[in-house]
Design a protein around this motif. Sequence first.
Motif, PDB file in Angstrom:
ATOM      1  N   ASP A 163     -13.532 -11.971 -11.135  1.00  0.00           N
ATOM      2  CA  ASP A 163     -13.582 -12.284  -9.702  1.00  0.00           C
ATOM      3  C   ASP A 163     -14.269 -13.633  -9.459  1.00  0.00           C
ATOM      4  O   ASP A 163     -13.795 -14.453  -8.660  1.00  0.00           O
ATOM      5  N   ALA A 164     -15.380 -13.872 -10.147  1.00  0.00           N
ATOM      6  CA  ALA A 164     -16.125 -15.120  -9.953  1.00  0.00           C
ATOM      7  C   ALA A 164     -15.323 -16.327 -10.431  1.00  0.00           C
ATOM      8  O   ALA A 164     -15.309 -17.379  -9.778  1.00  0.00           O
ATOM      9  N   ARG A 165     -14.636 -16.186 -11.557  1.00  0.00           N
ATOM     10  CA  ARG A 165     -13.867 -17.299 -12.088  1.00  0.00           C
ATOM     11  C   ARG A 165     -12.641 -17.593 -11.228  1.00  0.00           C
ATOM     12  O   ARG A 165     -12.248 -18.765 -11.057  1.00  0.00           O
ATOM     13  N   LEU A 166     -12.025 -16.565 -10.664  1.00  0.00           N
ATOM     14  CA  LEU A 166     -10.907 -16.796  -9.748  1.00  0.00           C
ATOM     15  C   LEU A 166     -11.383 -17.521  -8.489  1.00  0.00           C
ATOM     16  O   LEU A 166     -10.674 -18.378  -7.949  1.00  0.00           O
ATOM     17  N   TRP A 167     -12.594 -17.190  -8.031  1.00  0.00           N
ATOM     18  CA  TRP A 167     -13.148 -17.888  -6.878  1.00  0.00           C
ATOM     19  C   TRP A 167     -13.363 -19.372  -7.206  1.00  0.00           C
ATOM     20  O   TRP A 167     -13.059 -20.248  -6.378  1.00  0.00           O
ATOM     21  N   LEU A 168     -13.870 -19.652  -8.394  1.00  0.00           N
ATOM     22  CA  LEU A 168     -14.059 -21.041  -8.802  1.00  0.00           C
ATOM     23  C   LEU A 168     -12.725 -21.790  -8.818  1.00  0.00           C
ATOM     24  O   LEU A 168     -12.647 -22.958  -8.392  1.00  0.00           O
ATOM     25  N   LEU A 169     -11.682 -21.143  -9.303  1.00  0.00           N
ATOM     26  CA  LEU A 169     -10.370 -21.791  -9.316  1.00  0.00           C
ATOM     27  C   LEU A 169      -9.888 -22.075  -7.896  1.00  0.00           C
ATOM     28  O   LEU A 169      -9.282 -23.126  -7.640  1.00  0.00           O
ATOM     29  N   ASP A 170     -10.152 -21.144  -6.991  1.00  0.00           N
ATOM     30  CA  ASP A 170      -9.776 -21.370  -5.584  1.00  0.00           C
ATOM     31  C   ASP A 170     -10.505 -22.567  -4.994  1.00  0.00           C
ATOM     32  O   ASP A 170     -10.001 -23.221  -4.070  1.00  0.00           O
ATOM     33  N   GLN A 171     -11.701 -22.847  -5.545  1.00  0.00           N
ATOM     34  CA  GLN A 171     -12.487 -23.996  -5.077  1.00  0.00           C
ATOM     35  C   GLN A 171     -12.187 -25.265  -5.880  1.00  0.00           C
ATOM     36  O   GLN A 171     -12.901 -26.264  -5.758  1.00  0.00           O
ATOM     37  N   ASP A 172     -11.124 -25.217  -6.691  1.00  0.00           N
ATOM     38  CA  ASP A 172     -10.721 -26.355  -7.534  1.00  0.00           C
ATOM     39  C   ASP A 172     -11.822 -26.772  -8.504  1.00  0.00           C
ATOM     40  O   ASP A 172     -11.971 -27.961  -8.826  1.00  0.00           O
ATOM     41  N   GLN A 173     -12.591 -25.800  -8.981  1.00  0.00           N
ATOM     42  CA  GLN A 173     -13.623 -26.081  -9.966  1.00  0.00           C
ATOM     43  C   GLN A 173     -13.148 -25.668 -11.352  1.00  0.00           C
ATOM     44  O   GLN A 173     -12.310 -24.765 -11.501  1.00  0.00           O
ATOM     45  N   GLU A 174     -13.683 -26.323 -12.372  1.00  0.00           N
ATOM     46  CA  GLU A 174     -13.287 -26.021 -13.741  1.00  0.00           C
ATOM     47  C   GLU A 174     -14.026 -24.793 -14.260  1.00  0.00           C
ATOM     48  O   GLU A 174     -15.173 -24.529 -13.880  1.00  0.00           O
ATOM     49  N   LEU A 175     -13.353 -24.065 -15.141  1.00  0.00           N
ATOM     50  CA  LEU A 175     -13.972 -22.914 -15.790  1.00  0.00           C
ATOM     51  C   LEU A 175     -14.704 -23.363 -17.048  1.00  0.00           C
ATOM     52  O   LEU A 175     -14.427 -24.430 -17.596  1.00  0.00           O
ATOM     53  N   ASP A 176     -15.611 -22.514 -17.536  1.00  0.00           N
ATOM     54  CA  ASP A 176     -16.479 -22.919 -18.649  1.00  0.00           C
ATOM     55  C   ASP A 176     -15.953 -22.446 -19.998  1.00  0.00           C
ATOM     56  O   ASP A 176     -16.724 -22.143 -20.908  1.00  0.00           O
ATOM     57  N   GLY A 177     -14.652 -22.374 -20.169  1.00  0.00           N
ATOM     58  CA  GLY A 177     -14.097 -22.042 -21.475  1.00  0.00           C
ATOM     59  C   GLY A 177     -13.593 -20.620 -21.568  1.00  0.00           C
ATOM     60  O   GLY A 177     -13.711 -19.811 -20.645  1.00  0.00           O
ATOM     61  N   LEU A 178     -13.034 -20.312 -22.723  1.00  0.00           N
ATOM     62  CA  LEU A 178     -12.408 -19.018 -22.952  1.00  0.00           C
ATOM     63  C   LEU A 178     -13.447 -17.915 -23.069  1.00  0.00           C
ATOM     64  O   LEU A 178     -14.500 -18.091 -23.676  1.00  0.00           O
ATOM     65  N   ARG A 179     -13.113 -16.771 -22.498  1.00  0.00           N
ATOM     66  CA  ARG A 179     -13.992 -15.590 -22.529  1.00  0.00           C
ATOM     67  C   ARG A 179     -13.200 -14.439 -23.134  1.00  0.00           C
ATOM     68  O   ARG A 179     -12.086 -14.142 -22.694  1.00  0.00           O
ATOM     69  N   LEU A 180     -13.746 -13.785 -24.168  1.00  0.00           N
ATOM     70  CA  LEU A 180     -13.062 -12.696 -24.844  1.00  0.00           C
ATOM     71  C   LEU A 180     -13.909 -11.431 -24.800  1.00  0.00           C
ATOM     72  O   LEU A 180     -15.085 -11.444 -25.151  1.00  0.00           O
TER      73      LEU A 180
END
Length: 221
Positions: A93-110
């Motif tokens: 949920d938090a990472r999708l919100w960041l994408l909506d704000q045109d922000q970059e994610l901090d790498g792959l999460r497994l």
Amino acid sequence: MNPSQIPLFVTAEGQPEAFDLDRTPHLFVAARPGLGGEDVLRTAANHVARHGGRADFGIGHPNPGTGLDPKVGLHTGRDQVANLIEAARQEVDARLWLLDQDQELDGLRLLVLEDVGWLWSRRDRAQALDDLLQVGFLGRAAGVHLVLSALPDSAVPVELLNCVSVLTLGPVGRHPRARLFGGEPVQPLRAGWGSGELLAGDQPPRPVTLAPRPGRATSAA
């Protein structure tokens, strides 16, 4: 090395072949003990953790065995695993919100979960199962990936099978094989370690062979 390119297989010619999380974001491993499922999960977690991603490993009992890199987060016991799944859903949920704000994610999460059949057999774990399905449905867009394992005859929810690639290792009975794939195997699978069949995306099932791990060789038929 790219953390999304997990070196799981070898070709018939002995060349390495990666499982690509960018193309097939989640993997479900159906295998009985001793056929390579544990190796698949540990290889995936270690590879991501060693190559710039973040990996967590959850197992429902208190003995995780050996072979995990110190960089991998380890979570043992069913309560910890349920909490780990909830945290992964919140991270999606938090990472999708960041994408909506045109922000970059901090790498792959497994998120790697070993022997998760208990999740769909316990009514008191319904929330954890729902969280897991949400990670399966939405995780690809958020850069959050799953590698899961269970016995081949466990009652895997259809909703989960619809959002993962499926790897079976070793022979399985006709009923679990038909439920996981439909029909009969592409070719007979050996009874030893490392012989499998992969259904990835919209491609037909195909035979695969696990890459040998240090100190272990694939078994002959």
